[in-house]
Enzyme design. Structure first.
Site, short mmCIF file in Angstrom:
data_model
loop_
_atom_site.label_atom_id
_atom_site.label_comp_id
_atom_site.label_asym_id
_atom_site.label_seq_id
_atom_site.Cartn_x
_atom_site.Cartn_y
_atom_site.Cartn_z
N ASP A 102 -8.95 -4.18 -5.92
CA ASP A 102 -8.44 -3.45 -4.77
C ASP A 102 -9.18 -2.13 -4.61
OD1 ASP A 102 -6.87 -1.91 -2.94
OD2 ASP A 102 -5.12 -3.13 -3.42
N SER A 142 0.84 -1.20 0.00
CA SER A 142 0.00 0.00 0.00
C SER A 142 0.88 1.26 0.00
CB SER A 142 -0.95 -0.06 1.20
OG SER A 142 -1.93 0.93 1.11
N HIS A 199 -7.44 -5.63 -0.54
CA HIS A 199 -6.30 -4.72 -0.55
C HIS A 199 -5.03 -5.50 -0.25
CE1 HIS A 199 -4.19 -0.99 -0.36
NE2 HIS A 199 -3.99 -1.01 0.95
#
Length: 536
Positions: A475, A245, A505
């Site tokens: 995502d 991320s 995610h």
């Protein structure tokens, strides 16, 4: 029964890798700088004083993390093969333009390599995103997922500057944060708009008071420099890295600053470095809407879906439910008596879309909250608390305070209310559920007391290494298109792309064996997959 199961996964929810919505806006309006930015030119990390580069880390048994790092369930358990976790702190300069000046103590954690003699490659440094997440808590929480990697690497993570136990920033008292996160996410009319902007300004002022001289130095660039200092202190010639991320943005910035020191670098759930603040927020709005639609399609296949039999019916029911919460918050079983407000429910729904594993909790939460008799908002409140970094004992981690501080230190873009009004139609069209709140969140940096550094992170690199980028088609937080944009921004032939056709995610921790095997082969053996490979 569901509440017992939900309590059992609260720790996992609290450490799910996340990417915060980018805050900022048009560069024409920049907030006054009440805290001076760093002065001078940063000193290269290989030119830092010996007191920093030659420091010896004193590793010892890890204590139970404190509330600033989030719910952890106690001191970290050993890896499945019995390897224990060790903790330490490393000194880093507060200001890289003044390396002989004040320092920070950065919290680190590691598990030593379990492989035999000659198998160890070095350290593998993890960053799990946010920005604002504690690596010291997250790495052991997901440690069993990395047992193969531990055969050849020391698994290492850290609390970045301004996060957790590294001078972590919590801007307000717990009661103030309860009120802040419970307030309406979408103002209606001039009076509510004034209340909304005043609330953001009070938060910003509290952050400045809490952080003092730290605030201007909470940038991704400085954290990348911290990582290079870690590489030196840990004794590694190259930085081998696993970023998830926001950790992918951090990895890209590191590759830009230190191209010759990049080793094997896997970037999962890739942040789009080319999007400005508004573009990034709009992309997230579309991503969460896509994930919500997929969830509602799955829910509709069950007999008792609280949202009905079609995504269209479900979206309308959800919008009506959230609108009703604005004036009629739901009772909960929270020990502090907090009700479920629109904002907290909104956050709980979004939190549930980060992983398909949490869809059952979202369904149960909606069933209980939308019940015709004795509705109960406890589960959705618990999910919303996780999004906001609220611990089970009512304290807050640094997650949201640090997220805002790092985002606003990074970006020089600032929006005003007129910009939000201009953006609202496009955001609402992208998602009637998430769009309005995401549009108003663009004001997060408007009155931030430190001027940000740039419009986009520079990730262009001259490295000879080949980075591995992993993107997930479903995502919500780092939409799939960002993976290709990161690849192009890094430069020609600097990265290969691996696609996971799935939900949630992050791909590596999804349980997909194709993804895990491909990433492991890259990190363990240097096997670069064919560019464009798709899993499953």
């Amino acid at each position: 029964m569901m509440r017992v199961r939900l309590a059992a996964v609260l720790t996992t929810l609290a450490v799910l890798p996340a990417a915060g919505c980018s805050a900022g806006g048009s560069p024409e309006r920049v907030a006054d700088t009440t805290t001076p930015p760093p002065s001078g030119s940063p000193v290269p990390t290989d030119s830092l004083p010996d007191s920093l580069t030659a420091q010896k880390l004193e590793w010892s048994e890890c204590r139970t993390p404190d509330s600033s790092q989030g719910d952890s369930g106690g001191s970290p358990s050993p890896l499945p093969d019995g390897a224990p976790w060790e903790c330490t702190t490393m000194k880093a300069p507060l200001n890289y333009a003044d390396p002989e000046g004040d320092t920070l103590d950065l919290a680190l954690i590691r598990a030593r390599s379990t492989g035999g003699e000659g198998e160890r490659i070095g350290s593998l440094l993890f960053n799990f995103g946010g920005p604002g997440g504690s690596g010291v808590v997250t790495l052991p929480a997901f440690g069993s997922d990395y047992t193969e990697l531990a055969k050849r690497y020391d698994l290492v993570s850290f609390d970045p500057r301004g996060v957790g136990d590294s001078d972590g920033l919590v801007c307000m008292s717990d009661k103030q944060l309860d009120d802040y996160f419970a307030a309406d996410p979408v103002p209606s009319g001039e009076a509510e708009e004034r209340d909304y902007t005043n609330r953001l300004r009070a938060f910003d002022n509290a952050c400045e008071a809490a952080a003092g001289p730290l605030l201007p130095h909470l940038t991704t660039v400085n954290t990348a420099r911290d990582m290079d200092l870690m590489r030196q202190v840990l004794g590694d010639k190259k930085l081998h890295y696993f970023g998830i991320s926001y950790g992918t943005q951090l990895g890209g910035v590191y590759a830009h600053l230190f191209p010759q020191r990049v080793g094997r670098a896997a970037l999962d759930a890739v942040v789009d470095p080319t999007a400005d603040a508004r573009e990034g927020a709009l992309a997230q709005t579309k991503g969460f809407q896509q994930a919500l639609t997929t969830y509602m399609e799955s829910c509709a296949q069950s007999e008792n879906c609280p949202l009905g039999s079609t995504p269209q019916e479900g979206e309308q029911k959800l919008r009506d439910f959230l609108e009703n919460l604005r004036s009629h918050p739901l009772p909960t079983q929270d020990p502090d008596g907090r009700p479920l407000t629109e904002s907290l429910a909104w956050g709980g729904i979004a939190q549930s879309l980060y992983s398909e594993d949490f869809w059952p909790f979202l369904t149960q939460g909606l069933e209980e909250a939308m019940a015709s008799e004795n509705p109960d908002g406890t589960i959705l409140l618990t999910l919303g608390d996780s999004m906001n970094g609220r611990n089970q004992n009512g304290t807050y981690s640094t997650l949201q305070s640090s997220l805002v501080a790092i985002n606003c230190a990074d970006t020089d873009q600032r929006y005003d209310v007129a910009d939000v009004h201009d953006a609202l139609p496009e955001f609402t069209d992208a998602s009637p559920v998430f769009g309005p709140g995401m549009a108003w969140s663009l004001l997060s940096c408007t009155d931030w007391p430190v001027t940000g550094t740039q419009s986009h992170p520079d990730v262009s690199t001259t490295t000879d290494a080949t980075l591995l980028l992993i993107g997930t088609t479903g995502d919500p937080a780092t939409p799939y298109a960002g993976t290709q944009n990161m690849k192009e921004a890094l430069g020609k032939d600097k990265a290969v792309e691996l696609t996971y056709e799935g939900e949630g995610h992050g791909a590596y921790n999804s349980g997909d064996t194709c993804v895990k095997d491909t990433v492991n082969a890259y990190l363990l053996d240097g096997d670069v997959p064919t560019d464009g490979k798709t899993c499953p």
